[in-house]
Design an enzyme around this catalytic site. Structure first.
Site, mmCIF file in Angstrom:
data_model
loop_
_atom_site.group_PDB
_atom_site.id
_atom_site.type_symbol
_atom_site.label_atom_id
_atom_site.label_comp_id
_atom_site.label_asym_id
_atom_site.label_seq_id
_atom_site.Cartn_x
_atom_site.Cartn_y
_atom_site.Cartn_z
ATOM 1 N N THR A 115 0.835 -1.199 0.000
ATOM 2 C CA THR A 115 0.000 0.000 0.000
ATOM 3 C C THR A 115 0.868 1.246 0.000
ATOM 4 O O THR A 115 0.582 2.219 -0.708
ATOM 5 C CB THR A 115 -0.902 -0.004 1.249
ATOM 6 O OG1 THR A 115 -1.734 -1.168 1.210
ATOM 7 C CG2 THR A 115 -1.773 1.241 1.317
ATOM 8 N N ASP A 165 3.323 -10.578 5.998
ATOM 9 C CA ASP A 165 4.303 -9.599 5.494
ATOM 10 C C ASP A 165 3.784 -8.163 5.620
ATOM 11 O O ASP A 165 3.947 -7.348 4.709
ATOM 12 C CB ASP A 165 4.655 -9.888 4.034
ATOM 13 C CG ASP A 165 5.387 -11.209 3.853
ATOM 14 O OD1 ASP A 165 5.636 -11.877 4.872
ATOM 15 O OD2 ASP A 165 5.688 -11.564 2.706
ATOM 16 N N ASP A 186 5.216 -13.653 9.584
ATOM 17 C CA ASP A 186 6.349 -12.828 9.145
ATOM 18 C C ASP A 186 5.927 -11.369 9.021
ATOM 19 O O ASP A 186 6.346 -10.678 8.084
ATOM 20 C CB ASP A 186 6.885 -13.323 7.804
ATOM 21 C CG ASP A 186 7.257 -14.795 7.824
ATOM 22 O OD1 ASP A 186 7.519 -15.327 8.910
ATOM 23 O OD2 ASP A 186 7.265 -15.415 6.744
ATOM 24 N N ARG A 244 11.293 -16.419 12.960
ATOM 25 C CA ARG A 244 11.949 -17.539 12.304
ATOM 26 C C ARG A 244 13.085 -17.002 11.442
ATOM 27 O O ARG A 244 13.054 -15.858 10.967
ATOM 28 C CB ARG A 244 10.964 -18.360 11.477
ATOM 29 C CG ARG A 244 10.151 -17.635 10.437
ATOM 30 C CD ARG A 244 9.225 -18.639 9.744
ATOM 31 N NE ARG A 244 8.342 -18.017 8.748
ATOM 32 C CZ ARG A 244 7.528 -18.715 7.956
ATOM 33 N NH1 ARG A 244 7.497 -20.037 8.023
ATOM 34 N NH2 ARG A 244 6.741 -18.104 7.079
ATOM 35 N N TRP A 246 14.933 -16.273 8.550
ATOM 36 C CA TRP A 246 14.798 -16.183 7.094
ATOM 37 C C TRP A 246 16.143 -16.447 6.413
ATOM 38 O O TRP A 246 16.219 -17.125 5.393
ATOM 39 C CB TRP A 246 14.253 -14.801 6.731
ATOM 40 C CG TRP A 246 13.940 -14.624 5.280
ATOM 41 C CD1 TRP A 246 13.787 -15.589 4.338
ATOM 42 C CD2 TRP A 246 13.735 -13.387 4.602
ATOM 43 N NE1 TRP A 246 13.494 -15.035 3.109
ATOM 44 C CE2 TRP A 246 13.458 -13.684 3.258
ATOM 45 C CE3 TRP A 246 13.751 -12.055 5.021
ATOM 46 C CZ2 TRP A 246 13.218 -12.688 2.316
ATOM 47 C CZ3 TRP A 246 13.498 -11.069 4.080
ATOM 48 C CH2 TRP A 246 13.233 -11.392 2.742
#
Length: 331
Positions: A115, A165, A186, A244, A246
């Protein structure tokens, strides 16, 4: 999330651009104010139009005041639009909303779903909401509310709302104070070197159980990036891991943060970095609440010394040169 090849290319471009970022002439004061109002009476009805009116290679702080309302538009702050303060009337009353997501009918992917996107260095946002309206309750997919690429960017009392996300803390040094961040999977991710201070982190209900608050992408031992959370709170209806890994050197630290009972006892998930537990830096210090019980945590969670911890919780971790003090004062 970003594909590795695209990110490697962008990292090199970012390094080139950041070395040529303009230097502020009138730091700590506003040279010009632009008013955006959906109802008229301001300079523009569109936030994007207001941003485009800022001269390229701007080096004077320009305030864009956005009156209360729901602005249904995608907003992009180009790298040439530095020294911008984007100010709302309040995160509860001023919002930017859009609903793109990974793999939608227009062919958009994670990279373009946001956005709000900012590439500019020396950027400030205050009291405004960034929301991706895609509803990921039944089918989670990357749908970014805000994507932050620019160095020396600060966010005060803003809200970031989404499912997966939500906040792409992608590149550069960033400071988040008093912000609200909501999501499931995430929902704070990226390669940023950032401090989150007194922020409220909230999960939302989804069919996926449990979720993950963070997915940090530190790539190697010399990479300075990492997410540091100070005096924050974590709550909500959905069970969640703190993060976690990445990338193999992922770094996330929670300091004096209240954790509700939604935190999974293991706390952390190794994900793509199995075999690299020794170089992942996931740590907690002085946290409180039922979710802060360390007895069930993964054995490879880091135990940082006081000296190691101080390096990260001090503001100098992101600001050794005084760029935060050089911003216009909050009003």
């Amino acid at each position: 999330m970003l594909q590795l090849r695209w990110l490697v290319l962008f990292l090199s471009v970012f390094s080139f651009v950041s070395l040529r970022a303009p230097v502020a002439i009138a730091a700590a004061s506003i040279a010009r104010t632009i008013v955006v109002n959906l109802e008229g009476g301001g300079d523009f009805k569109s936030i994007q139009q207001a941003i485009e009116s800022v001269p390229d290679n701007n080096n004077k702080w320009t305030k864009i005041h956005v009156a209360a309302g729901v602005y249904r538009e995608k907003v992009n702050v180009k790298s040439t639009k530095s020294y911008v303060v984007l100010e709302g009337d309040g995160a509860q009353t001023t919002s930017i909303e859009w609903g793109d997501y990974n793999g939608d009918s227009s062919g958009h992917d994670t990279n373009t779903s946001a956005t709000f996107t900012s590439y500019a260095s020396n950027f400030v946002a205050k009291r405004i909401t960034f929301k991706n309206t895609y509803n990921g309750f039944a089918k989670l997919t990357p749908a970014v509310a805000a994507w932050i690429f620019g160095d020396k960017s600060a966010f005060y009392y803003c809200s970031f709302i989404g499912f997966q996300d939500t906040l792409a803390d992608t590149l550069g040094r960033h400071y988040f104070k008093g912000c609200y961040i909501e999501g499931v999977t995430d929902f704070i991710f990226g390669y940023g070197q950032s401090i989150y201070e007194r922020c409220k982190i909230s999960t939302v209900k989804s069919l996926e159980k449990p979720g993950y608050v963070t997915a940090q992408g530190r790539n190697n031992a010399s990479d300075n990036s990492g997410f540091v959370f100070k005096w924050c709170t974590i709550s909500g209806p959905q069970a969640t891991y703190l993060g976690r890994a990445w990338k193999h050197y992922s770094r996330v630290i929670f300091y004096h943060t209240f954790m509700s009972a939604i935190i999974v006892p293991e706390g952390w998930y190794i994900w793509f970095s199995k075999g690299y537990e020794g170089v992942v830096t996931f740590a907690e210090s002085g946290c409180t609440g039922p979710g802060s019980d360390l007895s069930g945590r993964v054995t490879w969670e880091k135990q940082l010394s006081d000296d190691e911890l101080k390096k990260f919780i001090d503001i100098s971790y992101i600001d050794g040169e005084g760029w935060l003090e050089a911003q216009p004062p909050l009003d």
